[in-house]
Design a protein around this motif. Structure first.
Motif, PDB file in Angstrom:
ATOM      1  N   MET A   1      41.523   6.539   6.267  1.00  0.00           N
ATOM      2  CA  MET A   1      41.775   5.342   7.072  1.00  0.00           C
ATOM      3  C   MET A   1      40.749   4.242   6.797  1.00  0.00           C
ATOM      4  O   MET A   1      40.067   3.764   7.709  1.00  0.00           O
ATOM      5  CB  MET A   1      41.783   5.704   8.559  1.00  0.00           C
ATOM      6  N   PRO A   2      40.590   3.805   5.560  1.00  0.00           N
ATOM      7  CA  PRO A   2      39.624   2.731   5.260  1.00  0.00           C
ATOM      8  C   PRO A   2      40.052   1.419   5.903  1.00  0.00           C
ATOM      9  O   PRO A   2      41.228   1.049   5.865  1.00  0.00           O
ATOM     10  CB  PRO A   2      39.672   2.652   3.731  1.00  0.00           C
ATOM     11  N   ILE A   3      39.105   0.721   6.526  1.00  0.00           N
ATOM     12  CA  ILE A   3      39.399  -0.561   7.155  1.00  0.00           C
ATOM     13  C   ILE A   3      39.139  -1.669   6.134  1.00  0.00           C
ATOM     14  O   ILE A   3      38.006  -1.872   5.699  1.00  0.00           O
ATOM     15  CB  ILE A   3      38.545  -0.766   8.420  1.00  0.00           C
ATOM     16  N   SER A   4      40.178  -2.372   5.757  1.00  0.00           N
ATOM     17  CA  SER A   4      40.062  -3.419   4.749  1.00  0.00           C
ATOM     18  C   SER A   4      40.073  -4.816   5.348  1.00  0.00           C
ATOM     19  O   SER A   4      39.906  -5.799   4.622  1.00  0.00           O
ATOM     20  CB  SER A   4      41.208  -3.289   3.733  1.00  0.00           C
ATOM     21  N   GLY A   5      40.255  -4.931   6.653  1.00  0.00           N
ATOM     22  CA  GLY A   5      40.256  -6.240   7.292  1.00  0.00           C
ATOM     23  C   GLY A   5      40.556  -6.099   8.774  1.00  0.00           C
ATOM     24  O   GLY A   5      40.808  -5.010   9.285  1.00  0.00           O
ATOM     25  N   GLY A   6      40.514  -7.247   9.456  1.00  0.00           N
ATOM     26  CA  GLY A   6      40.792  -7.238  10.888  1.00  0.00           C
ATOM     27  C   GLY A   6      39.981  -8.301  11.600  1.00  0.00           C
ATOM     28  O   GLY A   6      39.267  -9.105  10.972  1.00  0.00           O
ATOM     29  N   GLN A   7      40.065  -8.303  12.915  1.00  0.00           N
ATOM     30  CA  GLN A   7      39.324  -9.294  13.690  1.00  0.00           C
ATOM     31  C   GLN A   7      39.092  -8.793  15.107  1.00  0.00           C
ATOM     32  O   GLN A   7      39.866  -8.000  15.637  1.00  0.00           O
ATOM     33  CB  GLN A   7      40.079 -10.622  13.740  1.00  0.00           C
ATOM     34  N   PHE A   8      37.995  -9.258  15.693  1.00  0.00           N
ATOM     35  CA  PHE A   8      37.688  -9.069  17.101  1.00  0.00           C
ATOM     36  C   PHE A   8      37.379 -10.459  17.664  1.00  0.00           C
ATOM     37  O   PHE A   8      36.377 -11.072  17.297  1.00  0.00           O
ATOM     38  CB  PHE A   8      36.485  -8.148  17.284  1.00  0.00           C
ATOM     39  N   ILE A   9      38.252 -10.944  18.536  1.00  0.00           N
ATOM     40  CA  ILE A   9      38.101 -12.285  19.100  1.00  0.00           C
ATOM     41  C   ILE A   9      38.032 -12.176  20.617  1.00  0.00           C
ATOM     42  O   ILE A   9      38.926 -11.595  21.249  1.00  0.00           O
ATOM     43  CB  ILE A   9      39.271 -13.195  18.698  1.00  0.00           C
ATOM     44  N   ALA A  10      36.967 -12.720  21.196  1.00  0.00           N
ATOM     45  CA  ALA A  10      36.831 -12.719  22.650  1.00  0.00           C
ATOM     46  C   ALA A  10      37.766 -13.775  23.236  1.00  0.00           C
ATOM     47  O   ALA A  10      37.728 -14.939  22.835  1.00  0.00           O
ATOM     48  CB  ALA A  10      35.386 -13.008  23.043  1.00  0.00           C
ATOM     49  N   VAL A  11      38.610 -13.358  24.190  1.00  0.00           N
ATOM     50  CA  VAL A  11      39.519 -14.309  24.836  1.00  0.00           C
ATOM     51  C   VAL A  11      39.213 -14.469  26.322  1.00  0.00           C
ATOM     52  O   VAL A  11      39.694 -15.413  26.954  1.00  0.00           O
ATOM     53  CB  VAL A  11      40.996 -13.883  24.641  1.00  0.00           C
ATOM     54  N   SER A  12      38.421 -13.552  26.861  1.00  0.00           N
ATOM     55  CA  SER A  12      37.982 -13.644  28.260  1.00  0.00           C
ATOM     56  C   SER A  12      36.845 -12.655  28.434  1.00  0.00           C
ATOM     57  O   SER A  12      36.548 -11.871  27.515  1.00  0.00           O
ATOM     58  CB  SER A  12      39.138 -13.342  29.219  1.00  0.00           C
ATOM     59  N   PRO A  13      36.188 -12.635  29.595  1.00  0.00           N
ATOM     60  CA  PRO A  13      35.099 -11.663  29.790  1.00  0.00           C
ATOM     61  C   PRO A  13      35.545 -10.212  29.690  1.00  0.00           C
ATOM     62  O   PRO A  13      34.712  -9.330  29.472  1.00  0.00           O
ATOM     63  CB  PRO A  13      34.602 -11.987  31.199  1.00  0.00           C
ATOM     64  N   THR A  14      36.838  -9.938  29.843  1.00  0.00           N
ATOM     65  CA  THR A  14      37.311  -8.549  29.843  1.00  0.00           C
ATOM     66  C   THR A  14      38.388  -8.269  28.807  1.00  0.00           C
ATOM     67  O   THR A  14      38.908  -7.155  28.770  1.00  0.00           O
ATOM     68  CB  THR A  14      37.862  -8.179  31.238  1.00  0.00           C
ATOM     69  N   LYS A  15      38.724  -9.251  27.971  1.00  0.00           N
ATOM     70  CA  LYS A  15      39.812  -9.037  27.016  1.00  0.00           C
ATOM     71  C   LYS A  15      39.417  -9.480  25.610  1.00  0.00           C
ATOM     72  O   LYS A  15      38.651 -10.421  25.433  1.00  0.00           O
ATOM     73  CB  LYS A  15      41.086  -9.788  27.455  1.00  0.00           C
ATOM     74  N   LEU A  16      39.986  -8.775  24.633  1.00  0.00           N
ATOM     75  CA  LEU A  16      39.767  -9.072  23.226  1.00  0.00           C
ATOM     76  C   LEU A  16      41.102  -9.156  22.503  1.00  0.00           C
ATOM     77  O   LEU A  16      42.063  -8.458  22.854  1.00  0.00           O
ATOM     78  CB  LEU A  16      38.925  -7.969  22.556  1.00  0.00           C
ATOM     79  N   ASN A  17      41.142 -10.021  21.492  1.00  0.00           N
ATOM     80  CA  ASN A  17      42.259 -10.040  20.563  1.00  0.00           C
ATOM     81  C   ASN A  17      41.846  -9.210  19.350  1.00  0.00           C
ATOM     82  O   ASN A  17      40.932  -9.587  18.609  1.00  0.00           O
ATOM     83  CB  ASN A  17      42.587 -11.476  20.162  1.00  0.00           C
ATOM     84  N   VAL A  18      42.515  -8.075  19.148  1.00  0.00           N
ATOM     85  CA  VAL A  18      42.097  -7.114  18.131  1.00  0.00           C
ATOM     86  C   VAL A  18      43.150  -7.007  17.037  1.00  0.00           C
ATOM     87  O   VAL A  18      44.348  -6.885  17.315  1.00  0.00           O
ATOM     88  CB  VAL A  18      41.849  -5.727  18.752  1.00  0.00           C
ATOM     89  N   SER A  19      42.694  -7.056  15.801  1.00  0.00           N
ATOM     90  CA  SER A  19      43.534  -6.772  14.631  1.00  0.00           C
ATOM     91  C   SER A  19      42.762  -5.829  13.720  1.00  0.00           C
ATOM     92  O   SER A  19      41.557  -6.008  13.521  1.00  0.00           O
ATOM     93  CB  SER A  19      43.899  -8.053  13.875  1.00  0.00           C
ATOM     94  N   ILE A  20      43.458  -4.838  13.175  1.00  0.00           N
ATOM     95  CA  ILE A  20      42.832  -3.891  12.245  1.00  0.00           C
ATOM     96  C   ILE A  20      43.824  -3.595  11.127  1.00  0.00           C
ATOM     97  O   ILE A  20      44.986  -3.262  11.393  1.00  0.00           O
ATOM     98  CB  ILE A  20      42.424  -2.577  12.941  1.00  0.00           C
ATOM     99  N   LEU A  21      43.373  -3.723   9.901  1.00  0.00           N
ATOM    100  CA  LEU A  21      44.197  -3.400   8.735  1.00  0.00           C
ATOM    101  C   LEU A  21      43.624  -2.163   8.058  1.00  0.00           C
ATOM    102  O   LEU A  21      42.501  -2.179   7.557  1.00  0.00           O
ATOM    103  CB  LEU A  21      44.238  -4.573   7.753  1.00  0.00           C
ATOM    104  N   THR A  22      44.401  -1.069   8.075  1.00  0.00           N
ATOM    105  CA  THR A  22      43.971   0.168   7.453  1.00  0.00           C
ATOM    106  C   THR A  22      45.184   0.804   6.773  1.00  0.00           C
ATOM    107  O   THR A  22      46.196   0.142   6.519  1.00  0.00           O
ATOM    108  CB  THR A  22      43.335   1.120   8.492  1.00  0.00           C
TER     109      THR A  22
END
Length: 452
Positions: free
Chosen positions: A109-130
Motif C-alpha cells: 500500500m505505497p502512498i504516492s499522493g494525497g492531501q490533508f486540508i483543515a476545514v474546521s477545528p474538528t474536520k479535515l478534507n482527506v485524500s490518499i492515493l495508494t
C-alpha cells in the motif's frame, strides 16, 4: 426262497442297471449312458481352453481399475462422502481465509499522493492515493479504514475514511478523494502532525476489516499496514524572498509586505488556512506577518504575505538585535526567525495546528545587501533622495541614526557616564562592528538610490 430272491434281484436291476467293465450300462442303455459323459467332457474342455486363453492375455491397468471400481464403487462413494465432510469445512473455514489473509499481509500500500486540508477545528478534507495488489481477482465490500499512530500503546485512531466497493485484479489503484472526515482523537492527530513537521519522513498506520469475495466464495480479513511517507522536514529552505516597507502604514497597521518560500518536502499536500507568524531576532519579537490561504503542494511554494514590522521595537533595541546577529552579520547576512502565532480557517482557530507551529521555529537567512536594498527601495522608489532625511521622517530621530553610524567602531566602555545609546552599541560583538558592516549598509543605500 428262490422266488423271493429273484424278485429282489429284479427290483435291483430295474433301479440299478448293470454296467460293464468299461462303464457301460448294458446293451440297451450304452449309448444313453455314455452320451452325458461326453457332453460333460466337452464343456470342461471349453472352459479349460477359455481359462488358458484368459491367462495368456493379462488385463491392462485400466481394465483392472474398471473391474476394481465396478466391484467396490460403493466403498469409494462412502469414503468420498466422509472425506468431503471433513475437508470442506477445513477448506472454507481455514485454508481460504488463510490464503486471503496472507495476500492482505503482503500488501505494501505505497502512498504516492494525497492531501490533508483543515476545514474546521474538528474536520479535515482527506485524500490518499495508494494501491492494492492481488494475484486473485477479488471484490471487496465497502469498509472503514482507520488511521492511527503505531507508536501509541493503545489503539487510538485519529480519523476514519470510507472505502467504496473495490474490484481488485493485479495491481489496482486505490483513490480516496476529498473525504470530509471528523477528527476522532485530537491528541493523536497533534502527535502525528508534530512528526510530519519535525521529521524528514513519517509513518502512517491504517487498519480495517474487509469482507472479500473470490467468485461465489467470501471470507473476512484483517488489514493492518504501516507505510512511510516523506514529510516537511522542519520546512527546510524557508526564506523571505523579498521585503517591502509600506510608508505610510495602512489604516490597519500593515507596514510590510513581501513573499516567502514555504517548501513542502512531503508526499502529502497540506492546507492550513491563514497562517500568522511572529518575526523574531533572537528572543525579541520584531514583527507579525500573515500568509493567506496556505496550501502547500509538493515542492517550493512562494506565497505573498503582509503584516507589521515593529519599527519602534526595532530601533529601540538595535544593540540587542545586532548582538544576536553576530554570526550572521560576519557572513554578510541577516537572520530572521519565524514562529507560529495563529492558524485560522473561516474565522476559526485550528487548535491542532497552532499547538504544533506555535512551538516551532524556522529560520530565514537573507543577504544584508539585498535586505537593505529592499527596505530602502520602499522609501525611495528609485528616486534620488537623502537617506538621513527619510529616516528622520520615518523615525523622527536622525541624530540617533547618525550616532549609530558614527559610533559603529566604538569600543565597549564600563563608565557609568556613558550614554544609553553608546552602551547599546558597545554591547555589540566585535565581529559585527567595523568598516565592513558599515560598508554593507552603505552599499545597500547606494544600490537603491542609483549612486552605485
Amino acid at each position: 426262497m428262490t422266488s423271493a430272491f429273484r424278485e429282489d434281484r429284479s427290483h435291483f436291476e430295474a433301479s440299478s442297471p448293470t454296467t460293464s467293465v468299461h462303464g457301460g450300462r448294458g446293451d440297451d442303455g450304452e449309448g444313453a449312458a455314455t452320451a452325458p459323459v461326453r457332453q460333460s467332457d466337452d464343456a470342461s474342455s471349453t472352459d479349460h481352453v477359455q481359462e488358458k486363453e484368459a491367462a495368456a492375455t493379462p488385463l491392462t491397468k485400466k481394465q483392472k481399475f474398471k473391474r476394481h471400481c465396478g466391484r467396490f464403487w460403493w466403498w469409494y462413494l462412502i469414503g468420498a462422502i466422509v472425506l468431503l465432510a471433513i475437508l470442506l469445512p477445513i477448506i472454507f473455514l481455514v485454508i481460504i481465509p488463510a490464503i486471503v489473509q496472507r495476500i492482505l499481509n503482503d500488501q505494501t500500500m505505497p502512498i504516492s499522493g494525497g492531501q490533508f486540508i483543515a476545514v474546521s477545528p474538528t474536520k479535515l478534507n482527506v485524500s490518499i492515493l495508494t494501491s492494492l495488489d492481488s494475484p486473485l481477482p477479488a471484490r471487496i465490500d465497502p469498509m472503514t479504514l482507520l488511521l492511527y499512530n503505531k507508536d501509541t500503546p493503545t489503539f487510538s485512531p485519529f480519523v476514519n475514511v470510507s472505502l467504496p466497493e473495490l474490484h481488485i485484479k493485479g495491481t489496482t489503484p486505490l483513490n480516496i478523494k476529498n473525504q470530509i472526515v471528523t477528527v476522532t482523537n485530537e491528541t493523536e492527530l497533534i502527535s502525528w502532525f508534530a512528526n510530519v513537521f519535525d521529521q524528514p519522513t513519517v509513518t502512517l498506520s491504517t487498519r480495517g476489516d474487509p469482507k472479500i469475495h473470490l467468485g461465489a466464495l467470501h471470507t473476512n480479513g484483517h488489514l493492518d499496514k504501516t507505510v512511510t511517507v516523506n514529510s516537511l522536514n522542519k520546512l527546510d529552505g524557508f526564506s523571505i524572498q523579498d521585503l517591502q516597507l509600506l510608508m505610510p502604514a495602512r489604516e490597519n497597521g500593515t507596514n510590510i509586505q513581501g513573499t516567502l518560500n514555504l517548501p513542502n518536502w512531503g508526499t502529502l499536500d497540506l492546507g492550513i488556512g491563514n497562517l500568522s507568524l511572529n518575526l523574531m531576532s533572537g528572543d525579541l519579537r520584531i514583527g507579525l506577518i500573515t500568509v493567506y490561504d496556505v496550501y502547500l503542494p509538493r515542492g517550493n511554494n512562494i506565497r505573498y504575505f503582509n503584516g507589521e514590522l515593529f519599527l519602534d521595537t526595532l530601533f529601540q533595541n538595535i544593540g540587542t538585535i545586532l548582538s544576536t546577529q553576530g554570526d550572521a552579520l560576519s557572513g554578510g547576512n541577516i537572520q530572521i526567525n519565524a514562529t507560529g502565532n495563529a492558524t485560522v480557517v473561516n474565522g476559526e482557530h485550528i487548535r491542532f495546528i497552532e499547538t504544533i507551529l506555535n512551538n516551532r521555529t524556522v529560520t530565514s537567512t537573507t543577504s544584508v545587501v539585498k535586505l537593505a536594498s529592499d527596505l530602502i527601495s520602499s522609501f525611495t522608489n528609485g528616486s534620488q533622495v537623502s537617506i538621513p532625511d527619510i529616516l528622520d521622517e520615518v523615525f523622527g530621530n536622525t541624530t540617533f541614526i547618525q550616532e549609530v553610524l558614527g559610533n559603529w567602531n566604538a569600543t565597549k566602555s564600563n563608565s557609568t557616564s556613558t550614554t544609553k545609546k553608546r552602551n547599546l552599541l558597545a554591547s555589540i560583538p566585535r565581529s559585527v562592528r567595523g568598516p565592513g558592516a558599515l560598508s554593507l549598509f552603505k552599499l545597500g543605500m547606494k544600490m537603491t538610490t542609483g549612486k552605485f
